[in-house]
Scaffold this motif. Structure first.
Motif, PDB file in Angstrom:
ATOM      1  N   CYS A  52     -33.923  87.197  64.757  1.00  0.00           N
ATOM      2  CA  CYS A  52     -34.239  85.824  65.170  1.00  0.00           C
ATOM      3  C   CYS A  52     -34.949  85.093  64.029  1.00  0.00           C
ATOM      4  CB  CYS A  52     -35.206  85.809  66.349  1.00  0.00           C
ATOM      5  SG  CYS A  52     -34.608  86.647  67.809  1.00  0.00           S
ATOM      6  N   GLY A  53     -34.791  83.801  63.987  1.00  0.00           N
ATOM      7  CA  GLY A  53     -35.591  82.946  63.103  1.00  0.00           C
ATOM      8  C   GLY A  53     -35.445  83.302  61.635  1.00  0.00           C
ATOM      9  N   THR A  54     -36.578  83.390  60.969  1.00  0.00           N
ATOM     10  CA  THR A  54     -36.594  83.706  59.542  1.00  0.00           C
ATOM     11  C   THR A  54     -35.928  85.054  59.265  1.00  0.00           C
ATOM     12  OG1 THR A  54     -38.466  82.325  58.967  1.00  0.00           O
ATOM     13  CG2 THR A  54     -38.223  84.353  57.715  1.00  0.00           C
ATOM     14  N   ALA A  55     -36.151  86.022  60.135  1.00  0.00           N
ATOM     15  CA  ALA A  55     -35.540  87.345  59.944  1.00  0.00           C
ATOM     16  C   ALA A  55     -34.013  87.233  60.015  1.00  0.00           C
ATOM     17  CB  ALA A  55     -36.067  88.318  60.999  1.00  0.00           C
ATOM     18  N   SER A  99     -36.979  92.581  61.916  1.00  0.00           N
ATOM     19  CA  SER A  99     -38.057  91.927  62.652  1.00  0.00           C
ATOM     20  C   SER A  99     -39.400  92.236  62.001  1.00  0.00           C
ATOM     21  CB  SER A  99     -38.059  92.427  64.100  1.00  0.00           C
ATOM     22  OG  SER A  99     -39.173  91.939  64.797  1.00  0.00           O
ATOM     23  N   GLN A 100     -40.159  91.211  61.711  1.00  0.00           N
ATOM     24  CA  GLN A 100     -41.499  91.413  61.169  1.00  0.00           C
ATOM     25  C   GLN A 100     -42.325  92.209  62.178  1.00  0.00           C
ATOM     26  OE1 GLN A 100     -45.389  91.416  60.525  1.00  0.00           O
ATOM     27  NE2 GLN A 100     -44.847  89.895  62.077  1.00  0.00           N
ATOM     28  N   SER A 101     -42.413  91.689  63.399  1.00  0.00           N
ATOM     29  CA  SER A 101     -43.286  92.303  64.410  1.00  0.00           C
ATOM     30  C   SER A 101     -42.701  93.602  64.978  1.00  0.00           C
ATOM     31  CB  SER A 101     -43.500  91.319  65.558  1.00  0.00           C
ATOM     32  OG  SER A 101     -42.251  91.012  66.174  1.00  0.00           O
ATOM     33  N   THR A 104     -40.004  91.417  68.968  1.00  0.00           N
ATOM     34  CA  THR A 104     -39.311  90.232  69.479  1.00  0.00           C
ATOM     35  C   THR A 104     -38.349  90.618  70.612  1.00  0.00           C
ATOM     36  OG1 THR A 104     -39.543  89.176  67.348  1.00  0.00           O
ATOM     37  CG2 THR A 104     -37.832  88.294  68.782  1.00  0.00           C
ATOM     38  N   VAL A 150     -48.461  82.101  60.915  1.00  0.00           N
ATOM     39  CA  VAL A 150     -47.348  82.128  61.865  1.00  0.00           C
ATOM     40  C   VAL A 150     -46.017  81.959  61.126  1.00  0.00           C
ATOM     41  CG1 VAL A 150     -46.251  80.783  63.706  1.00  0.00           C
ATOM     42  CG2 VAL A 150     -48.625  81.513  63.944  1.00  0.00           C
ATOM     43  N   ALA A 151     -46.009  81.108  60.115  1.00  0.00           N
ATOM     44  CA  ALA A 151     -44.782  80.933  59.324  1.00  0.00           C
ATOM     45  C   ALA A 151     -44.618  82.141  58.403  1.00  0.00           C
ATOM     46  CB  ALA A 151     -44.876  79.649  58.509  1.00  0.00           C
ATOM     47  N   SER A 152     -43.522  82.829  58.562  1.00  0.00           N
ATOM     48  CA  SER A 152     -43.286  84.060  57.816  1.00  0.00           C
ATOM     49  C   SER A 152     -42.980  83.755  56.349  1.00  0.00           C
ATOM     50  CB  SER A 152     -42.117  84.791  58.466  1.00  0.00           C
ATOM     51  OG  SER A 152     -41.985  86.061  57.895  1.00  0.00           O
ATOM     52  N   GLN A 159     -38.298  91.586  53.624  1.00  0.00           N
ATOM     53  CA  GLN A 159     -37.075  91.880  54.398  1.00  0.00           C
ATOM     54  C   GLN A 159     -35.867  91.805  53.465  1.00  0.00           C
ATOM     55  OE1 GLN A 159     -37.518  88.774  57.317  1.00  0.00           O
ATOM     56  NE2 GLN A 159     -38.604  90.087  58.767  1.00  0.00           N
ATOM     57  N   LEU A 236     -36.232  75.470  58.022  1.00  0.00           N
ATOM     58  CA  LEU A 236     -37.012  76.020  59.140  1.00  0.00           C
ATOM     59  C   LEU A 236     -38.500  76.016  58.803  1.00  0.00           C
ATOM     60  CD1 LEU A 236     -37.292  77.530  61.868  1.00  0.00           C
ATOM     61  CD2 LEU A 236     -36.944  79.665  60.623  1.00  0.00           C
ATOM     62  N   LYS A 237     -38.822  76.499  57.591  1.00  0.00           N
ATOM     63  CA  LYS A 237     -40.227  76.566  57.183  1.00  0.00           C
ATOM     64  C   LYS A 237     -40.846  75.181  57.208  1.00  0.00           C
ATOM     65  CE  LYS A 237     -40.965  79.814  57.149  1.00  0.00           C
ATOM     66  NZ  LYS A 237     -40.674  81.216  57.343  1.00  0.00           N
ATOM     67  N   GLU A 240     -41.267  73.805  60.856  1.00  0.00           N
ATOM     68  CA  GLU A 240     -42.248  74.464  61.723  1.00  0.00           C
ATOM     69  C   GLU A 240     -43.699  74.161  61.351  1.00  0.00           C
ATOM     70  OE1 GLU A 240     -41.627  79.010  60.016  1.00  0.00           O
ATOM     71  OE2 GLU A 240     -42.345  78.787  62.047  1.00  0.00           O
ATOM     72  N   VAL A 358     -42.848  86.756  69.413  1.00  0.00           N
ATOM     73  CA  VAL A 358     -42.214  86.187  70.613  1.00  0.00           C
ATOM     74  C   VAL A 358     -41.713  87.324  71.508  1.00  0.00           C
ATOM     75  CG1 VAL A 358     -40.497  84.531  71.460  1.00  0.00           C
ATOM     76  CG2 VAL A 358     -41.560  84.187  69.244  1.00  0.00           C
TER      77      VAL A 358
HETATM   78  C1  F6R Z   1     -40.561  81.562  61.105  1.00  0.00           C
HETATM   79  C2  F6R Z   1     -40.882  82.732  61.900  1.00  0.00           C
HETATM   80  C3  F6R Z   1     -40.020  83.085  63.073  1.00  0.00           C
HETATM   81  C4  F6R Z   1     -39.798  84.599  63.132  1.00  0.00           C
HETATM   82  C5  F6R Z   1     -39.028  84.983  64.387  1.00  0.00           C
HETATM   83  C6  F6R Z   1     -38.728  86.472  64.452  1.00  0.00           C
HETATM   84  O1  F6R Z   1     -41.431  81.381  60.043  1.00  0.00           O
HETATM   85  O2  F6R Z   1     -41.833  83.413  61.604  1.00  0.00           O
HETATM   86  O3  F6R Z   1     -38.811  82.410  63.003  1.00  0.00           O
HETATM   87  O4  F6R Z   1     -39.111  84.986  61.978  1.00  0.00           O
HETATM   88  O5  F6R Z   1     -39.773  84.620  65.527  1.00  0.00           O
HETATM   89  O6  F6R Z   1     -39.903  87.224  64.497  1.00  0.00           O
HETATM   90  P1  F6R Z   1     -39.885  88.757  64.129  1.00  0.00           P
HETATM   91  O7  F6R Z   1     -39.516  88.872  62.694  1.00  0.00           O
HETATM   92  O8  F6R Z   1     -41.271  89.264  64.412  1.00  0.00           O
HETATM   93  O9  F6R Z   1     -38.851  89.405  65.012  1.00  0.00           O
END
Ligand code: F6R
Length: 361
Positions: A52-55, A99-101, A104, A150-152, A159, A236-237, A240, A358
């Motif tokens: 999702c998102g940046t990932a 995914s960073q976290s 998600t 919050v902004a990756s 990644q 996106l960056k 947001e 998220v």
């Molecule tokens: C944008 C951002 C989000 C995450 C997305 C996925 O800067 O941080 O778009 O990339 O919510 O989150 P993860 O990587 O934790 O699955």
């Protein structure tokens, strides 16, 4: 904790040379790649990347790498679409979840779906104890360290690095990368931290441009090849954290609609290293300038020499190994978003309506 920086985001942008260097040391050793046991892309018919998102934009860059470096058919998808579409998966395929976290909700659900369907699932995560790391067949940590903003930012470049390493492994496994070519690619990766330091040197210049960008209602980002997903990530960056409407497009799509938006007040940011598609991107850029769009060209010395005329502004990046340009060009994209948000006075580290992780859909 912010180590003298005004925001965590600024700190996390600035530490990328060191963090990426550390990530490279984990996966690239003197005599080649060092990946966990069990990663062999030789017999695969297809690879699927979901996030999702940046990932997701990291996956979109990696698609170019897996296809070009390894000739491996590669699908990418946003997790919220993938999970409910329940796509058929070829038996001889692997799926990678980025995914960073590692928490998600949609990405985790997509992983659970694939655990039943494909030969192997791989989690590319920043949190090694996360649900995705536990539930996937294999976990690959990106080694970005804790990301607070919050902004990756640094998680995105790490990644990309992890996916680049996997794509190189795939190229070797599938016989498309010789030992000599691998050595050259690894040199290209090892050069990145130094090049990133040079790119960070444009921060003051970017802060100056951001004063003007902050007045815009809409901003377009353009790129081609692996810089196309980076254009989407840049947009996106920016949206947001600065709340300015922005869109990222493939340069070649411009004339199919978005060019109607171009006028004097619309800045167009073009990511265009002097690669084999440079001339094509320049001709798209000229179409923008002919309609009085304000072009900010981000390129290298050669590109700027050939194509600066008529632009509103330019930013010079150092030369970079062609496939890995998105890892370097991510920095000006992040700095543009950061300084534009600072100029607007928004809450950079805690943008409205957004959460770092998220875990509900
Ligand atoms: C944008 C951002 C989000 C995450 C997305 C996925 O800067 O941080 O778009 O990339 O919510 O989150 P993860 O990587 O934790 O699955």
């Amino acid at each position: 904790e912010k180590a003298g920086f005004k925001h965590f985001m600024a700190k996390e942008i600035a530490e990328q040379p060191a963090v990426l260097g550390d990530a490279i040391n984990h996966y690239v050793k003197k005599d080649g790649l060092d990946l966990p046991e069990g990663i062999d892309f030789a017999g695969l018919d297809r690879l699927t990347l979901v996030a999702c998102g940046t990932a997701y934009y990291a996956c979109a860059v990696a698609k170019y790498w897996f296809e070009n470096l390894a000739r491996l058919p590669c699908e990418i998808d946003v997790a919220s679409e993938f999970r409910y579409r329940e796509p058929p998966m070829p038996a001889k395929s692997w799926a990678i979840f980025v995914s960073q976290s590692g928490e998600t909700a949609d990405t985790l659900a997509a992983l659970r779906y694939c655990n039943e369907k494909v030969e192997k699932t791989l989690a590319v995560v920043n949190v090694p104890t996360s649900s995705m790391a536990r539930e996937a067949d294999l976990a690959l940590p990106i080694h970005a360290g804790v990301e607070v903003g919050v902004a990756s930012t640094k998680a995105f470049t790490c990644q990309l690095l992890s996916l680049a390493v996997l794509a190189l492994k795939a190229g070797v496994d599938r016989g498309h990368i010789t030992e000599t070519q691998l050595a050259a690619h690894l040199e290209g990766l090892r050069a990145l931290p130094g090049l990133m330091n040079t790119a960070l040197g444009t921060a003051d210049e970017i802060a100056g441009l951001a004063e003007k960008l902050a007045e815009a209602q809409d901003i377009l980002f353009l790129g081609r090849g692996p810089l196309y997903p980076l254009a989407m990530e840049g947009a996106l960056k920016l949206k947001e954290i600065s709340y300015i409407h922005a869109e990222g497009y493939a340069s070649g799509e411009l004339k199919h609609g978005p060019i109607a938006l171009i006028e004097r007040t619309v800045p167009v940011i073009v990511f265009a290293p002097h690669d084999r598609l440079f001339d094509k991107t320049v001709s798209n850029m000229q179409e923008v300038m002919a309609r009085h769009g304000k072009v900010l060209l981000v390129s290298d010395a050669r590109g700027l020499r050939e194509a600066s005329e008529g632009t509103w502004a330019t930013l010079k990046m150092p030369e970079v190994a062609e496939p890995f340009a998105p890892i370097l060009y991510a920095l000006p994209a992040q700095l543009l978003a950061y300084y534009t948000a600072v100029a607007k006075g928004t809450d950079v580290d805690q943008p409205r309506n957004l959460a770092k992780s998220v875990t509900v859909e």
